[in-house]
Design an enzyme around this catalytic site. Structure first.
Site, PDB file in Angstrom:
ATOM      1  N   ASN A 101       9.239  42.820 -28.410  1.00 45.99           N
ATOM      2  CA  ASN A 101       8.792  41.765 -29.322  1.00 45.99           C
ATOM      3  C   ASN A 101      10.022  41.043 -29.844  1.00 45.99           C
ATOM      4  O   ASN A 101      11.092  41.621 -29.895  1.00 45.99           O
ATOM      5  CB  ASN A 101       8.072  42.402 -30.515  1.00 45.99           C
ATOM      6  CG  ASN A 101       6.595  42.594 -30.252  1.00 45.99           C
ATOM      7  OD1 ASN A 101       6.056  42.089 -29.280  1.00 45.99           O
ATOM      8  ND2 ASN A 101       5.951  43.315 -31.139  1.00 45.99           N
ATOM      9  N   PHE A 156       3.241  44.854 -42.580  1.00 45.97           N
ATOM     10  CA  PHE A 156       3.685  43.465 -42.448  1.00 45.97           C
ATOM     11  C   PHE A 156       2.814  42.797 -41.400  1.00 45.97           C
ATOM     12  O   PHE A 156       2.308  43.469 -40.487  1.00 45.97           O
ATOM     13  CB  PHE A 156       5.157  43.405 -42.025  1.00 45.97           C
ATOM     14  CG  PHE A 156       6.074  43.178 -43.193  1.00 45.97           C
ATOM     15  CD1 PHE A 156       6.265  44.180 -44.123  1.00 45.97           C
ATOM     16  CD2 PHE A 156       6.723  41.964 -43.358  1.00 45.97           C
ATOM     17  CE1 PHE A 156       7.089  43.974 -45.217  1.00 45.97           C
ATOM     18  CE2 PHE A 156       7.552  41.757 -44.450  1.00 45.97           C
ATOM     19  CZ  PHE A 156       7.744  42.751 -45.382  1.00 45.97           C
ATOM     20  N   PRO A 168       0.470  53.783 -29.750  1.00 50.08           N
ATOM     21  CA  PRO A 168      -0.137  54.211 -31.017  1.00 50.08           C
ATOM     22  C   PRO A 168       0.083  53.133 -32.072  1.00 50.08           C
ATOM     23  O   PRO A 168       1.117  52.453 -32.062  1.00 50.08           O
ATOM     24  CB  PRO A 168       0.653  55.482 -31.374  1.00 50.08           C
ATOM     25  CG  PRO A 168       1.935  55.371 -30.622  1.00 50.08           C
ATOM     26  CD  PRO A 168       1.618  54.603 -29.378  1.00 50.08           C
TER      27      PRO A 168
HETATM   28  O1  C5P Z   1      -1.345  44.829 -35.487  1.00 45.84           O
HETATM   29  P1  C5P Z   1      -0.115  44.113 -35.865  1.00 45.84           P
HETATM   30  O2  C5P Z   1       1.051  44.385 -34.951  1.00 45.84           O
HETATM   31  O3  C5P Z   1      -0.273  42.649 -36.121  1.00 45.84           O
HETATM   32  O4  C5P Z   1       0.218  44.749 -37.303  1.00 45.84           O
HETATM   33  C1  C5P Z   1       1.450  44.607 -37.918  1.00 45.84           C
HETATM   34  C2  C5P Z   1       1.735  45.773 -38.821  1.00 45.84           C
HETATM   35  O5  C5P Z   1       1.376  46.993 -38.183  1.00 45.84           O
HETATM   36  C3  C5P Z   1       3.194  45.902 -39.116  1.00 45.84           C
HETATM   37  O6  C5P Z   1       3.322  46.518 -40.382  1.00 45.84           O
HETATM   38  C4  C5P Z   1       3.681  46.805 -38.004  1.00 45.84           C
HETATM   39  O7  C5P Z   1       4.868  47.471 -38.352  1.00 45.84           O
HETATM   40  C5  C5P Z   1       2.529  47.763 -37.850  1.00 45.84           C
HETATM   41  N1  C5P Z   1       2.332  48.269 -36.476  1.00 45.84           N
HETATM   42  C6  C5P Z   1       2.547  49.596 -36.195  1.00 45.84           C
HETATM   43  N2  C5P Z   1       2.318  50.095 -34.938  1.00 45.84           N
HETATM   44  C7  C5P Z   1       1.834  49.295 -33.958  1.00 45.84           C
HETATM   45  C8  C5P Z   1       1.589  47.940 -34.236  1.00 45.84           C
HETATM   46  C9  C5P Z   1       1.852  47.469 -35.505  1.00 45.84           C
HETATM   47  O8  C5P Z   1       3.005  50.322 -37.074  1.00 45.84           O
HETATM   48  N3  C5P Z   1       1.605  49.792 -32.768  1.00 45.84           N
END
Ligand code: C5P
Length: 392
Positions: free
Chosen positions: A208, A320, A301
């Protein structure tokens, strides 16, 4: 920093020119600065420039009878609220670690009863040398704060860690050292930051876009406020903030393992841009000639959602959400879906990613607060304050 007195010791390195800017910044923030320049420091910056910028006498010589008659050199170190060494050269830190007092700077450092903060600057090999690392460990165990140097191109043409942190970063660390209010002391907080890298084969990854700057700024602000911070960082080129324990990881599953290993914690702030998907990793480099690879996608996960559902969940979990459109709406739904207490919506349609500023909305069960567009460090400090209020 209003009314605070800083004794600034300037060692001999090319980065000494930045100490002029540091004096200017500290004065602008209300501190008074008295400068001591070592003999080699004077080869890089003149006492005249420092006297003009500090509007004070500059001290250079241990055996200056006039200075001694006006004010004993020990007094110089006692009258300050904080002693700052910037740039702290390898040689100066070695003499400090050994307790040597063979010039004015090292004598003051040995005689002081005030906190000391070092901002090192040197060639990358000198920084990495076991002797320097040993000396730094000694200084830290003596209670001295040693900032991590920045990484980047050096005046000598080499590349790596060893650059003096920017004057703004040194000033922020000074402000933190002077700030005795530590509302988060005794609290353990986990922060994730940066991207994750999911391997495709031994040389390729899926990633990312994330500079890690906002997460690192949050870790720094929490440490400044007295928290014990575990920063679990994906691949980024940022130096570790002062007082923060950093664990470097590559992929999402590794990040989740380190988050779980860091528990228990009072709070967790998940700033990392975790890859949602990974692929089965090929054991050897995929060949271009074989055509586009068929990748076998697997779901990663959701570290945040899993942590929220864990039996030893921290009291406060913050997510976030970087969004390019309708940030608040998406983030509000995400907060409920993941089960976190707060979510910070980051409107990436306004700012270029990787920049110094963010426009964020803080979404809690009480509603949405839209904050002004601010520097990432200012957002981090404001968030640290809110976290301190919530954990009080
Ligand atoms: O689902 P999304 O990526 O948009 O969500 C963002 C939030 O979820 C952030 O706080 C990110 O650190 C966390 N996240 C996570 N594990 C993932 C995907 C996102 O902890 N696999």
């Amino acid at each position: 920093m209003n009314g605070k007195r800083i004794l600034l010791i300037i060692g001999g390195g090319i980065a000494a020119y930045k100490s002029c800017e540091l004096v200017r910044l500290l004065r602008k923030q209300g501190a008074s600065v008295r400068c001591v320049v070592t003999a080699s420091g004077q080869k890089f910056v003149t006492p005249m420039s420092l006297a003009a910028l500090s509007e004070d006498k500059v001290y250079t010589d241990l055996f200056d009878l006039k200075d001694e008659a006006e004010m004993g050199h020990i007094q110089l170190s006692r009258q300050a609220d904080l002693v700052v060494v910037a740039p702290a050269t390898a040689d100066l830190m070695a003499r400090m670690a050994a307790g040597i007092a063979d010039d004015l700077a090292t004598t003051l450092l040995l005689a002081t009863d005030k906190p000391v903060l070092c901002a090192p600057a040197m060639n990358v090999r000198m920084w990495q040398h076991p002797a320097t690392q040993r000396n730094i460990a000694t200084l830290k165990s003596d209670g001295i704060t040693v900032l991590n140097p920045d990484e980047g191109p050096m005046a000598c043409g080499e590349f790596g860690p060893g650059r003096l942190p920017e004057p703004e970063a040194i000033a922020a660390a000074i402000a933190a050292s002077l700030n005795t209010s530590r509302p988060l002391s005794g609290k353990h907080i986990i922060v994730t930051a940066g991207p994750t890298h999911e391997p495709i084969d031994p040389v390729r990854v899926i990633a990312n876009r994330s500079s890690g700057k906002q997460g690192f700024a949050i870790a720094a602000a929490l440490a400044e406020a007295g928290a014990k911070v575990t920063l679990i960082a994906g691949p980024v080129s940022l130096s570790t903030p002062a007082g923060v324990t950093r664990i470097d990881v590559e992929a999402a599953r590794q990040m989740e393992g380190e988050v779980n290993a860091a528990l228990p914690a009072d709070a967790a702030i998940m700033v990392a841009a975790v890859a949602d998907w990974r692929v089965d990793e090929a054991p050897s480099k995929l060949k271009k000639e074989a055509g586009p690879p068929a990748l076998n996608w697997q779901k990663n996960p959701d570290i945040l959602a899993n942590l929220c559902a864990a039996p030893n969940r921290p009291k406060l979990v913050i997510g976030f959400a970087a969004e390019t459109e309708t940030a608040v709406e998406h983030a509000t739904a995400k907060r409920l879906r993941k089960g976190c207490d707060w979510i910070v919506a980051n409107d990436v349609s306004i700012d270029k990613m990787g920049g110094e500023q963010n426009r964020v909305h803080l979404i809690t069960n009480a509603g949405t607060e839209s904050w002004d567009r601010m520097d990432k460090t200012a957002i981090a400090r404001a968030l640290a304050q809110r976290i301190a209020d919530a954990l009080a």
